[in-house]
Design a protein around this motif. Structure first.
Motif, mmCIF file in Angstrom:
data_model
loop_
_atom_site.group_PDB
_atom_site.id
_atom_site.type_symbol
_atom_site.label_atom_id
_atom_site.label_comp_id
_atom_site.label_asym_id
_atom_site.label_seq_id
_atom_site.Cartn_x
_atom_site.Cartn_y
_atom_site.Cartn_z
ATOM 1 N N ALA A 79 -27.372 99.974 34.381
ATOM 2 C CA ALA A 79 -27.744 99.635 32.996
ATOM 3 C C ALA A 79 -26.883 100.389 31.987
ATOM 4 N N ILE A 80 -26.662 101.696 32.201
ATOM 5 C CA ILE A 80 -25.932 102.463 31.181
ATOM 6 C C ILE A 80 -24.426 102.270 31.284
ATOM 7 N N ALA A 81 -23.933 101.768 32.428
ATOM 8 C CA ALA A 81 -22.488 101.542 32.578
ATOM 9 C C ALA A 81 -21.972 100.492 31.587
ATOM 10 N N LYS A 82 -22.862 99.647 31.105
ATOM 11 C CA LYS A 82 -22.469 98.661 30.093
ATOM 12 C C LYS A 82 -22.312 99.306 28.719
ATOM 13 N N ASN A 83 -22.667 100.599 28.635
ATOM 14 C CA ASN A 83 -22.680 101.304 27.353
ATOM 15 C C ASN A 83 -23.512 100.539 26.319
ATOM 16 N N PRO A 84 -24.771 100.257 26.676
ATOM 17 C CA PRO A 84 -25.589 99.411 25.802
ATOM 18 C C PRO A 84 -26.093 100.174 24.583
ATOM 19 N N LYS A 85 -26.439 99.436 23.543
ATOM 20 C CA LYS A 85 -27.076 100.041 22.375
ATOM 21 C C LYS A 85 -28.510 100.433 22.710
ATOM 22 N N LEU A 86 -29.087 99.646 23.615
ATOM 23 C CA LEU A 86 -30.500 99.773 23.948
ATOM 24 C C LEU A 86 -30.669 99.814 25.448
ATOM 25 N N LEU A 87 -31.498 100.732 25.932
ATOM 26 C CA LEU A 87 -31.848 100.751 27.346
ATOM 27 C C LEU A 87 -33.345 100.474 27.448
ATOM 28 N N LEU A 88 -33.696 99.339 28.051
ATOM 29 C CA LEU A 88 -35.098 98.905 28.109
ATOM 30 C C LEU A 88 -35.622 99.067 29.531
ATOM 31 N N CYS A 89 -36.692 99.828 29.675
ATOM 32 C CA CYS A 89 -37.201 100.170 31.013
ATOM 33 C C CYS A 89 -38.649 99.727 31.153
ATOM 34 N N ASP A 90 -38.909 98.901 32.161
ATOM 35 C CA ASP A 90 -40.242 98.355 32.386
ATOM 36 C C ASP A 90 -40.893 99.091 33.566
ATOM 37 N N GLU A 91 -41.815 99.994 33.288
ATOM 38 C CA GLU A 91 -42.501 100.806 34.313
ATOM 39 C C GLU A 91 -41.501 101.411 35.313
ATOM 40 N N PRO A 92 -40.509 102.158 34.832
ATOM 41 C CA PRO A 92 -39.440 102.628 35.740
ATOM 42 C C PRO A 92 -39.911 103.596 36.824
ATOM 43 N N THR A 93 -41.066 104.234 36.617
ATOM 44 C CA THR A 93 -41.570 105.160 37.645
ATOM 45 C C THR A 93 -42.760 104.565 38.400
ATOM 46 N N GLY A 94 -43.057 103.299 38.118
ATOM 47 C CA GLY A 94 -44.275 102.681 38.640
ATOM 48 C C GLY A 94 -44.342 102.589 40.142
ATOM 49 N N ALA A 95 -43.182 102.532 40.810
ATOM 50 C CA ALA A 95 -43.187 102.372 42.263
ATOM 51 C C ALA A 95 -42.890 103.700 42.978
ATOM 52 N N LEU A 96 -42.874 104.800 42.218
ATOM 53 C CA LEU A 96 -42.410 106.065 42.787
ATOM 54 C C LEU A 96 -43.510 107.111 42.818
ATOM 55 N N ASP A 97 -43.394 108.068 43.727
ATOM 56 C CA ASP A 97 -44.369 109.158 43.743
ATOM 57 C C ASP A 97 -44.104 110.107 42.571
ATOM 58 N N TYR A 98 -45.014 111.035 42.350
ATOM 59 C CA TYR A 98 -44.989 111.867 41.152
ATOM 60 C C TYR A 98 -43.651 112.592 40.960
ATOM 61 N N ASN A 99 -43.178 113.291 42.000
ATOM 62 C CA ASN A 99 -41.964 114.097 41.817
ATOM 63 C C ASN A 99 -40.711 113.241 41.646
#
Ligand code: ADP
Ligand code: ADP
Length: 229
Positions: free
Chosen positions: A152-172
């Motif tokens: 996502a950031i390699a495009k050098n975007p103006k905006l980075l939009l994240c939909d539940e980015p930690t939703g599938a991951l454990d706490y740490n």
């Protein structure tokens, strides 16, 4: 004018005879370079806002302004360009291409973008240089999510939009991902929006927008967001 302005935005879905108001007069603004959390329970209307802001969907009424441009007036071709060049997306389940390596996944995104950054530098930024020749199936969930952030950031975007980015991951692992997003926000100057139902994430953001039942219920500006360790 703020970097993002959402003004009186409405979106309704028709389901047979019933009409669902997914966004019912949404108003908020975001300053350039902020890390923003959009918080609310499932069904609140968060993804609808994110999809409209990312040019993946259009609103029925209202104005969406990003970097002084009214994207709510865009035609389909302008929306495609906007999605390719100006917006990076991070999803809950990574959405990587399985038969491409980490590096190739990131390269693929840069090929269709105008302002692309150096792929190796971006992989280093997310701490994945040593994993760049691995395929997604050889990576942990957290590593796969870091590939998707790099993509996502390699495009050098103006905006980075994240939909539940930690939703599938454990706490740490989730914490590491939030740190990666916070660092990306700082190091690239990209404005980052994260949608989540998890209120524990609020302290790390510059701005917390609470959405419930299709409306904005509160907006909090946090002068001293907590750096994720
Ligand atoms: P959240 O992201 O907060 O969970 P959404 O924006 O996905 O909420 O959904 C808001 C409301 O709009 C919900 O009632 C949802 O069922 C409805 N909705 C979202 N997308 C569609 C769609 N494509 N068709 C019909 N209803 C939808
Ligand atoms: P659970 O998944 O057991 O419900 P939590 O709701 O506590 O766990 O946390 C879910 C996600 O929120 C995790 O991915 C975690 O990384 C993140 N998280 C929670 N609190 C914090 C915090 N104070 N700082 C950074 N990340 C946090």
């Amino acid at each position: 004018m703020a970097f993002i302005e959402i003004i009186d935005e409405y979106k309704r879905y028709k389901m047979g005879d019933t009409v669902i108001a997914a966004n019912d007069g949404i108003n908020f603004s975001v300053e350039k370079g902020e890390l923003v959390i959009i918080l609310g329970p499932s069904g609140a209307g968060k993804s609808t806002v994110l999809n409209i802001l990312g040019g993946m969907d259009t609103c029925d009424e209202g104005k969406i302004i990003v970097d002084d441009v009214e994207i709510s007036k865009f035609n389909n071709k302008q929306l495609t360009n906007y999605r390719r060049n100006d917006v990076g997306f991070v999803f809950q389940f990574y959405n990587l291409v399985q038969n491409l390596t980490a590096k190739e996944n990131v390269e693929l995104a840069t090929q269709i973008s105008r302002n692309a950054l150096d792929v190796d530098e971006v992989l280093a930024l997310v701490g994945l240089s040593h994993r760049k020749d691995n395929f997604p199936s050889q990576l942990s969930g957290g590593e796969q999510q870091r590939v998707s952030i790099a993509r996502a950031i390699a495009k050098n975007p103006k905006l980075l939009l994240c939909d539940e980015p930690t939703g599938a991951l454990d706490y740490n692992t989730g914490k590491q991902i939030l740190k990666t997003l916070q660092d990306a926000c700082k190091n690239t100057g990209t404005t980052v929006l994260i949608i989540t139902h998890n209120s524990a994430l609020a302290p790390i953001a510059n701005r917390v927008i609470r959405i419930n039942d299709a409306k904005v219920r509160s907006i909090e500006v946090n002068e001293n967001p907590i750096p994720v360790e």
